[in-house]
Design a protein around this motif. Structure first.
Motif, PDB file in Angstrom:
ATOM      1  N   ALA A 226     -10.360   1.670   5.777  1.00  6.80           N
ATOM      2  CA  ALA A 226     -11.339   1.422   4.444  1.00  6.80           C
ATOM      3  C   ALA A 226     -10.420   0.962   3.054  1.00  6.80           C
ATOM      4  O   ALA A 226     -10.926   0.246   2.126  1.00  6.80           O
ATOM      5  CB  ALA A 226     -11.941   2.264   4.280  1.00  6.80           C
ATOM      6  N   ARG A 227      -9.394   1.299   3.049  1.00  3.77           N
ATOM      7  CA  ARG A 227      -8.334   1.203   1.848  1.00  3.77           C
ATOM      8  C   ARG A 227      -7.482   0.712   1.678  1.00  3.77           C
ATOM      9  O   ARG A 227      -6.791  -0.179   0.811  1.00  3.77           O
ATOM     10  CB  ARG A 227      -7.486   2.418   1.701  1.00  3.77           C
ATOM     11  CG  ARG A 227      -8.357   3.965   1.571  1.00  3.77           C
ATOM     12  CD  ARG A 227      -7.620   4.983   1.042  1.00  3.77           C
ATOM     13  NE  ARG A 227      -7.335   4.576  -0.658  1.00  3.77           N
ATOM     14  CZ  ARG A 227      -6.688   5.259  -1.497  1.00  3.77           C
ATOM     15  NH1 ARG A 227      -5.863   6.472  -1.262  1.00  3.77           N
ATOM     16  NH2 ARG A 227      -5.914   4.620  -2.682  1.00  3.77           N
ATOM     17  N   LYS A 228      -7.676  -0.544   2.666  1.00  5.43           N
ATOM     18  CA  LYS A 228      -6.417  -2.115   2.855  1.00  5.43           C
ATOM     19  C   LYS A 228      -6.876  -3.293   1.384  1.00  5.43           C
ATOM     20  O   LYS A 228      -5.866  -3.736   1.137  1.00  5.43           O
ATOM     21  CB  LYS A 228      -7.243  -2.486   4.101  1.00  5.43           C
ATOM     22  CG  LYS A 228      -6.556  -1.875   5.783  1.00  5.43           C
ATOM     23  CD  LYS A 228      -6.791  -2.839   7.083  1.00  5.43           C
ATOM     24  CE  LYS A 228      -5.668  -1.996   8.162  1.00  5.43           C
ATOM     25  NZ  LYS A 228      -5.827  -2.552   9.215  1.00  5.43           N
ATOM     26  N   ASP A 229      -8.468  -3.396   1.528  1.00  7.81           N
ATOM     27  CA  ASP A 229      -8.483  -3.936   0.699  1.00  7.81           C
ATOM     28  C   ASP A 229      -8.107  -3.457  -1.299  1.00  7.81           C
ATOM     29  O   ASP A 229      -6.921  -4.530  -1.463  1.00  7.81           O
ATOM     30  CB  ASP A 229     -10.188  -4.741  -0.018  1.00  7.81           C
ATOM     31  CG  ASP A 229     -10.600  -4.993  -0.788  1.00  7.81           C
ATOM     32  OD1 ASP A 229     -10.115  -6.137  -0.956  1.00  7.81           O
ATOM     33  OD2 ASP A 229     -10.994  -4.552  -2.579  1.00  7.81           O
ATOM     34  N   GLU A 230      -8.270  -2.236  -1.300  1.00 13.51           N
ATOM     35  CA  GLU A 230      -7.323  -1.059  -1.984  1.00 13.51           C
ATOM     36  C   GLU A 230      -5.798  -1.835  -2.470  1.00 13.51           C
ATOM     37  O   GLU A 230      -4.910  -2.590  -3.204  1.00 13.51           O
ATOM     38  CB  GLU A 230      -8.058  -0.322  -2.582  1.00 13.51           C
ATOM     39  CG  GLU A 230      -7.439   0.618  -3.868  1.00 13.51           C
ATOM     40  CD  GLU A 230      -7.764   2.341  -3.963  1.00 13.51           C
ATOM     41  OE1 GLU A 230      -7.336   2.699  -4.416  1.00 13.51           O
ATOM     42  OE2 GLU A 230      -8.770   2.545  -2.862  1.00 13.51           O
ATOM     43  N   ALA A 231      -5.261  -2.162  -1.364  1.00  8.30           N
ATOM     44  CA  ALA A 231      -3.569  -1.438  -0.983  1.00  8.30           C
ATOM     45  C   ALA A 231      -3.384  -3.205  -1.422  1.00  8.30           C
ATOM     46  O   ALA A 231      -2.154  -3.710  -2.162  1.00  8.30           O
ATOM     47  CB  ALA A 231      -3.294  -1.457   0.485  1.00  8.30           C
ATOM     48  N   MET A 232      -4.490  -4.173  -0.844  1.00 11.32           N
ATOM     49  CA  MET A 232      -3.832  -5.730  -1.648  1.00 11.32           C
ATOM     50  C   MET A 232      -3.477  -5.816  -3.438  1.00 11.32           C
ATOM     51  O   MET A 232      -3.794  -6.890  -3.452  1.00 11.32           O
ATOM     52  CB  MET A 232      -4.759  -6.711  -0.504  1.00 11.32           C
ATOM     53  CG  MET A 232      -4.521  -6.860   0.838  1.00 11.32           C
ATOM     54  SD  MET A 232      -5.062  -7.995   1.451  1.00 11.32           S
ATOM     55  CE  MET A 232      -6.497  -7.450   1.427  1.00 11.32           C
TER      56      MET A 232
ATOM     57  N   ALA B   6       7.827   5.820  -2.114  1.00 10.42           N
ATOM     58  CA  ALA B   6       7.674   4.163  -2.221  1.00 10.42           C
ATOM     59  C   ALA B   6       8.077   4.121  -3.179  1.00 10.42           C
ATOM     60  O   ALA B   6       7.871   3.271  -3.348  1.00 10.42           O
ATOM     61  CB  ALA B   6       7.094   3.445  -1.112  1.00 10.42           C
ATOM     62  N   PHE B   7       6.841   4.588  -4.239  1.00  8.85           N
ATOM     63  CA  PHE B   7       6.395   5.055  -5.579  1.00  8.85           C
ATOM     64  C   PHE B   7       7.382   5.225  -6.692  1.00  8.85           C
ATOM     65  O   PHE B   7       7.688   4.502  -7.567  1.00  8.85           O
ATOM     66  CB  PHE B   7       5.176   5.511  -5.733  1.00  8.85           C
ATOM     67  CG  PHE B   7       4.927   5.425  -7.720  1.00  8.85           C
ATOM     68  CD1 PHE B   7       4.187   4.091  -8.282  1.00  8.85           C
ATOM     69  CD2 PHE B   7       5.369   6.758  -8.273  1.00  8.85           C
ATOM     70  CE1 PHE B   7       3.753   4.147  -9.264  1.00  8.85           C
ATOM     71  CE2 PHE B   7       4.627   6.445  -9.680  1.00  8.85           C
ATOM     72  CZ  PHE B   7       4.672   4.922 -10.049  1.00  8.85           C
ATOM     73  N   ARG B   8       8.203   5.345  -6.124  1.00  7.28           N
ATOM     74  CA  ARG B   8       9.627   6.870  -6.670  1.00  7.28           C
ATOM     75  C   ARG B   8      10.816   4.999  -6.969  1.00  7.28           C
ATOM     76  O   ARG B   8      11.303   5.335  -8.300  1.00  7.28           O
ATOM     77  CB  ARG B   8      10.088   7.731  -6.355  1.00  7.28           C
ATOM     78  CG  ARG B   8       8.467   8.855  -6.588  1.00  7.28           C
ATOM     79  CD  ARG B   8       8.880  10.380  -6.975  1.00  7.28           C
ATOM     80  NE  ARG B   8       9.484  10.056  -4.881  1.00  7.28           N
ATOM     81  CZ  ARG B   8      10.975  10.998  -4.182  1.00  7.28           C
ATOM     82  NH1 ARG B   8      11.886  10.540  -5.576  1.00  7.28           N
ATOM     83  NH2 ARG B   8      10.807  10.368  -3.456  1.00  7.28           N
TER      84      ARG B   8
ATOM     85  N   GLY C 242       0.782  -1.235  -0.003  1.00  2.00           N
ATOM     86  CA  GLY C 242       0.264  -0.264   0.001  1.00  2.00           C
ATOM     87  C   GLY C 242       0.928   1.130   0.209  1.00  2.00           C
ATOM     88  O   GLY C 242       0.811   2.225  -0.240  1.00  2.00           O
ATOM     89  N   ALA C 243       1.758   1.008  -0.013  1.00  3.30           N
ATOM     90  CA  ALA C 243       3.406   2.867   0.059  1.00  3.30           C
ATOM     91  C   ALA C 243       3.336   3.076  -1.245  1.00  3.30           C
ATOM     92  O   ALA C 243       3.106   3.978  -1.463  1.00  3.30           O
ATOM     93  CB  ALA C 243       4.169   2.209   1.396  1.00  3.30           C
ATOM     94  N   ALA C 244       3.951   1.815  -2.210  1.00  3.98           N
ATOM     95  CA  ALA C 244       3.446   2.409  -3.422  1.00  3.98           C
ATOM     96  C   ALA C 244       2.268   3.606  -4.089  1.00  3.98           C
ATOM     97  O   ALA C 244       2.049   4.096  -4.168  1.00  3.98           O
ATOM     98  CB  ALA C 244       3.981   1.583  -4.189  1.00  3.98           C
ATOM     99  N   MET C 245       0.789   2.471  -3.252  1.00  6.37           N
ATOM    100  CA  MET C 245       0.006   3.021  -3.928  1.00  6.37           C
ATOM    101  C   MET C 245      -0.386   4.857  -3.387  1.00  6.37           C
ATOM    102  O   MET C 245      -0.682   5.874  -3.966  1.00  6.37           O
ATOM    103  CB  MET C 245      -1.286   2.776  -3.465  1.00  6.37           C
ATOM    104  CG  MET C 245      -2.755   3.269  -3.791  1.00  6.37           C
ATOM    105  SD  MET C 245      -3.806   2.129  -3.032  1.00  6.37           S
ATOM    106  CE  MET C 245      -3.611   2.077  -1.610  1.00  6.37           C
ATOM    107  N   LEU C 246       0.189   4.879  -2.307  1.00  9.64           N
ATOM    108  CA  LEU C 246      -0.485   6.016  -2.017  1.00  9.64           C
ATOM    109  C   LEU C 246       1.137   7.530  -1.638  1.00  9.64           C
ATOM    110  O   LEU C 246       1.091   8.389  -1.660  1.00  9.64           O
ATOM    111  CB  LEU C 246       0.105   6.182   0.195  1.00  9.64           C
ATOM    112  CG  LEU C 246      -0.969   4.471   0.937  1.00  9.64           C
ATOM    113  CD1 LEU C 246      -0.500   5.216   2.417  1.00  9.64           C
ATOM    114  CD2 LEU C 246      -2.178   6.225   0.959  1.00  9.64           C
TER     115      LEU C 246
END
Length: 291
Positions: free
Chosen positions: A233-239, A174-176, A155-159
């Protein structure tokens, strides 16, 4: 089935060499003399893998890191890389980031090819490594009763992507600039029954190991690690989001990893679904695919 999955399925009748592992892995594993070579190739496309206008130094870093992450999942020691490069108007920042990444991971540039083209830029990198443990881990070795583990949060890359896209002050590192888990991969290689990196999303990558190994994974979302600043609420999205490049691996019953990791599930006998989450079959796309 996505276009990507359909193409890979069609290629399996061509890629019959044992080193290709039936195209069910991220790397080729080739015995060569007294060594076992690990080979992988990943591509990145502007507007798909990086944002238009993004600092090309970060793009270069990520191109190296994502390929080395594939080597990490084999417990390999990097030997060198070959670069496939589409020329831009000014490639100074890319060269700077490439030098930074290769220096940070102690990997030499051995060669490659350059082209010019119109439209979005595409970049490719081939990473070469040597196996440090035999047999070399792949996706096909998990068995019922094995335990499923993850080296770090998803989830860190998503954020980070959202922070970069929206130009906020939140951390986008985390994304870069992901970090391939090379040392962890070498430590796990002698004992992991199956292993891969999480590039397209935890759920879809877990399903890939499950399908290759002919098991079903029962995942407990309460044990999955997430960044501290991720809204619950975003845990499913992060997975499902991907780009985290943590290692996902299985161990025999009763075994414990020699590194810090999180047990997130258990392998069971195969069923009609490769994974369940909290006892239910997840609906919708499990992760990123190229359609």
């Amino acid at each position: 089935m996505s276009k990507e999955s359909a193409l890979i399925a069609a290629l399996r009748s061509i890629a019959t060499h044992p080193a290709a592992r039936g195209l069910q892995d991220d790397c080729a594993v080739l015995d060569f003399g007294g060594e076992t070579m690990i080979l992988t190739h990943d591509m990145m496309v502007e507007g798909v893998h990086w944002l238009p206008g993004q600092d090309m130094a970060d793009v270069a870093w990520k191109l190296v890191a994502t390929n080395l992450s594939d080597l990490a999942a084999k417990g390999a020691e990097p030997v060198g890389v070959l670069l496939g490069f589409t020329l831009g108007k000014d490639d100074t920042r890319f060269l700077h980031g490439l030098d930074e990444a290769l220096t940070a991971f102690c990997v030499p540039l051995l060669g490659g090819d350059t082209v010019s083209a119109n439209g979005p830029r595409s970049l490719g990198l081939t990473a070469l490594g040597r196996a440090t443990s035999h047999p070399v881990p792949d996706r096909r070795g998990a068995s019922p009763a094995d335990t499923l583990w993850l080296t770090g949060p998803v989830g860190a890359a998503m954020l980070g992507f959202e922070a970069l896209r929206d130009n906020t002050t939140a951390d986008s590192t985390a994304f870069r600039r992901p970090q391939p888990r090379l040392a962890e991969g070498r430590a796990l290689a002698p004992i992991a029954t199956a292993m891969m990196d999480v590039s397209d999303g935890l759920l879809i990558d877990a399903s890939r190991i499950a399908q290759a190994s002919n098991v079903t994974f029962a995942i407990d979302s309460a044990t999955v690690p997430f960044p501290a600043n991720l809204p619950p609420a975003r845990k499913d999205e992060a997975m499902r989001w991907g780009d985290d490049y943590e290692l996902l691996f299985t161990l025999p019953p009763g075994a414990h990893p020699p590194i810090q990791a999180h047990r997130i599930g258990t392998a069971t006998v195969p069923s009609s679904n490769p994974i369940t989450v909290d006892g239910a079959v997840p609906h919708g796309p499990l992760g990123y695919t190229h359609d």
